[in-house]
Design a protein around this motif. Structure first.
Motif, PDB file in Angstrom:
ATOM      1  N   PRO A  44       0.838  -1.207   0.000  1.00  0.00           N
ATOM      2  CA  PRO A  44       0.000   0.000   0.000  1.00  0.00           C
ATOM      3  C   PRO A  44       0.871   1.255   0.000  1.00  0.00           C
ATOM      4  CG  PRO A  44       0.103  -0.933   2.216  1.00  0.00           C
ATOM      5  CD  PRO A  44       0.994  -1.777   1.346  1.00  0.00           C
ATOM      6  N   ASP A  46       5.054  -2.926   3.933  1.00  0.00           N
ATOM      7  CA  ASP A  46       4.950  -1.461   3.887  1.00  0.00           C
ATOM      8  C   ASP A  46       5.920  -0.900   2.861  1.00  0.00           C
ATOM      9  OD1 ASP A  46       3.096  -1.580   5.861  1.00  0.00           O
ATOM     10  OD2 ASP A  46       4.325  -0.643   7.420  1.00  0.00           O
ATOM     11  N   GLN A  73      10.237  -0.050   6.494  1.00  0.00           N
ATOM     12  CA  GLN A  73      10.300  -0.430   7.912  1.00  0.00           C
ATOM     13  C   GLN A  73      10.171  -1.944   8.048  1.00  0.00           C
ATOM     14  OE1 GLN A  73       7.543   2.662   9.967  1.00  0.00           O
ATOM     15  NE2 GLN A  73       9.346   2.328  11.237  1.00  0.00           N
ATOM     16  N   LYS A  88       4.562   5.601  22.099  1.00  0.00           N
ATOM     17  CA  LYS A  88       4.025   4.597  21.175  1.00  0.00           C
ATOM     18  C   LYS A  88       4.221   3.188  21.738  1.00  0.00           C
ATOM     19  CE  LYS A  88       3.438   3.510  16.332  1.00  0.00           C
ATOM     20  NZ  LYS A  88       3.723   3.794  14.945  1.00  0.00           N
ATOM     21  N   ARG A  99      11.752   4.674   9.557  1.00  0.00           N
ATOM     22  CA  ARG A  99      11.367   4.935   8.168  1.00  0.00           C
ATOM     23  C   ARG A  99      12.564   5.306   7.305  1.00  0.00           C
ATOM     24  NH1 ARG A  99       7.085   6.861   5.122  1.00  0.00           N
ATOM     25  NH2 ARG A  99       5.151   5.937   5.846  1.00  0.00           N
ATOM     26  N   SER A 130       5.456   9.179   9.014  1.00  0.00           N
ATOM     27  CA  SER A 130       4.373   8.217   9.260  1.00  0.00           C
ATOM     28  C   SER A 130       3.027   8.777   8.796  1.00  0.00           C
ATOM     29  CB  SER A 130       4.296   7.894  10.743  1.00  0.00           C
ATOM     30  OG  SER A 130       3.153   7.111  10.990  1.00  0.00           O
ATOM     31  N   LYS A 158      -5.463   8.973  14.466  1.00  0.00           N
ATOM     32  CA  LYS A 158      -5.802   7.912  13.523  1.00  0.00           C
ATOM     33  C   LYS A 158      -5.515   6.550  14.176  1.00  0.00           C
ATOM     34  CE  LYS A 158      -5.065   7.376   8.558  1.00  0.00           C
ATOM     35  NZ  LYS A 158      -4.247   7.882   7.442  1.00  0.00           N
TER      36      LYS A 158
HETATM   37  N1  UDP Z   1      -0.728   3.714   4.097  1.00  0.00           N
HETATM   38  C1  UDP Z   1      -1.808   3.646   3.220  1.00  0.00           C
HETATM   39  N2  UDP Z   1      -2.925   4.392   3.482  1.00  0.00           N
HETATM   40  C2  UDP Z   1      -3.029   5.194   4.598  1.00  0.00           C
HETATM   41  C3  UDP Z   1      -1.942   5.230   5.499  1.00  0.00           C
HETATM   42  C4  UDP Z   1      -0.815   4.463   5.224  1.00  0.00           C
HETATM   43  O1  UDP Z   1      -1.761   2.937   2.219  1.00  0.00           O
HETATM   44  O2  UDP Z   1      -4.071   5.847   4.759  1.00  0.00           O
HETATM   45  C5  UDP Z   1       0.477   2.910   3.815  1.00  0.00           C
HETATM   46  C6  UDP Z   1       1.779   3.696   3.834  1.00  0.00           C
HETATM   47  O3  UDP Z   1       2.039   4.310   2.596  1.00  0.00           O
HETATM   48  C7  UDP Z   1       2.799   2.620   4.193  1.00  0.00           C
HETATM   49  C8  UDP Z   1       1.996   1.700   5.120  1.00  0.00           C
HETATM   50  O4  UDP Z   1       0.621   1.951   4.850  1.00  0.00           O
HETATM   51  O5  UDP Z   1       3.202   1.873   3.062  1.00  0.00           O
HETATM   52  C9  UDP Z   1       2.306   1.948   6.594  1.00  0.00           C
HETATM   53  O6  UDP Z   1       2.092   3.307   6.895  1.00  0.00           O
HETATM   54  P1  UDP Z   1       3.089   4.117   7.871  1.00  0.00           P
HETATM   55  O7  UDP Z   1       4.498   3.743   7.586  1.00  0.00           O
HETATM   56  O8  UDP Z   1       2.766   5.561   7.753  1.00  0.00           O
HETATM   57  O9  UDP Z   1       2.640   3.568   9.278  1.00  0.00           O
HETATM   58  P2  UDP Z   1       3.579   3.365  10.575  1.00  0.00           P
HETATM   59  O10 UDP Z   1       4.744   2.516  10.141  1.00  0.00           O
HETATM   60  O11 UDP Z   1       3.994   4.717  11.011  1.00  0.00           O
HETATM   61  O12 UDP Z   1       2.694   2.665  11.565  1.00  0.00           O
END
Ligand code: UDP
Ligand code: MG
Length: 269
Positions: free
Chosen positions: A23, A108, A112, A146, A214, A219, A225
């Protein structure tokens, strides 16, 4: 003779087919970095055929353009454009729906989830695992807040809900086709994937890893959210919050009726 030959050819081992589901939400700066890191790992698995399904989750930057450019030169890439930002869970669901591999790996875009773990995933899968989970050995790269809130969330969720979700395990994993098919049969509209992944079960193996910060960008999950996401997780798999409010409501209503009767009787008497 020719019939025998074609029969023989058909039985030649074909390269196994694996789907990678990614995504992307406003990750334009990272598209090429992600691709470079992933290709280094896939090059070590020449016996497999990969498809890389990228879901653009309503990005407002140049993510989609960059993905399409990549897809023009690399036939492994398939790009899905969602009509707006639906959130990671929906983006992943779209990807899982279209994935055709015998195994599917959600990952992701921000690196990460280290792509090199795919090597271990595939090895464990070949040894009979139907689900291979990536478990974070520690959460040092997360802030204190977190780490604490995540620990509380898992405790509360696993206490209240009928299924427990493994701690410090994200969406990064390998799932055999049978697992993906089971997931696709779940009719949920609001999809809390961590919960659904656990709910379907299957023979599971865990590999440990260190989560990197990252590789680029910021993020996409601000505090509020994440908070809503946590509530979604708890209410998707537990009726306890509903029961609590049923009791509170019933008790309140009972008191009100008794008090009304009391006033009525007092006036009459
Ligand atoms: N992502 C997405 N839609 C959203 C938010 C996040 O497709 O509304 C994707 C983002 O591009 C990434 C993955 O989900 O590939 C994880 O998001 P992020 O790294 O921001 O989350 P964290 O690692 O901070 O929990
Ligand atoms: Mg991230």
């Amino acid at each position: 003779m020719s019939g025998k030959l074609s029969h023989h050819l058909l039985r030649l081992p074909r390269r196994k087919h694996i789907s990678i589901v990614v995504p992307f939400f406003n990750e334009g700066d990272g598209v090429e970095i992600f691709n470079a890191a992933l290709q280094t790992v896939l090059a070590e698995l020449p016996d497999y055929q990969f498809e890389i399904i990228c879901i653009d989750d309503g990005s407002t930057d140049d993510t989609l353009d960059r993905l399409l450019t990549l897809a023009q030169t690399n036939p492994q890439y398939h790009v899905i454009e969602l009509s707006r930002n639906f959130g990671k869970e929906a983006a992943m669901t779209a990807g899982l729906d279209l994935a055709s591999g015998q195994a599917v790996i959600p990952i992701d875009a921000d690196l990460q989830d280290p792509p090199c773990l795919i090597l271990q995933f595939v090895r464990a899968w070949e040894n009979g695992a139907e689900v291979v989970l990536a478990h974070r050995a520690h959460r040092d790269t997360d802030s204190y807040l977190k780490r604490k809130t995540a620990a509380w969330f898992y405790r509360l969720h696993n206490h209240l809900a009928d299924i427990s979700i493994p701690q410090n395990v994200g969406d990064f994993r390998l799932m055999d086709r049978c697992v993906v098919d089971a997931l696709k049969r779940l009719p949920e509209q609001q999809r809390f994937m961590k919960g659904l992944f656990s709910w379907v079960g299957f023979k599971t193996v865990v590999v440990e890893y260190d989560r990197e910060p990252r590789a680029f960008g910021a993020s996409k999950f601000p505090g509020w959210k994440l908070w809503n996401f946590a509530i979604e997780g708890i209410t998707s798999f537990s009726t306890t919050p509903l029961k609590i409010w049923t009791y509170v409501g019933t008790t309140g209503a009972a008191f009100t009726i008794l008090y009304a009767l009391f006033i009525l009787l007092r006036v009459l008497i």
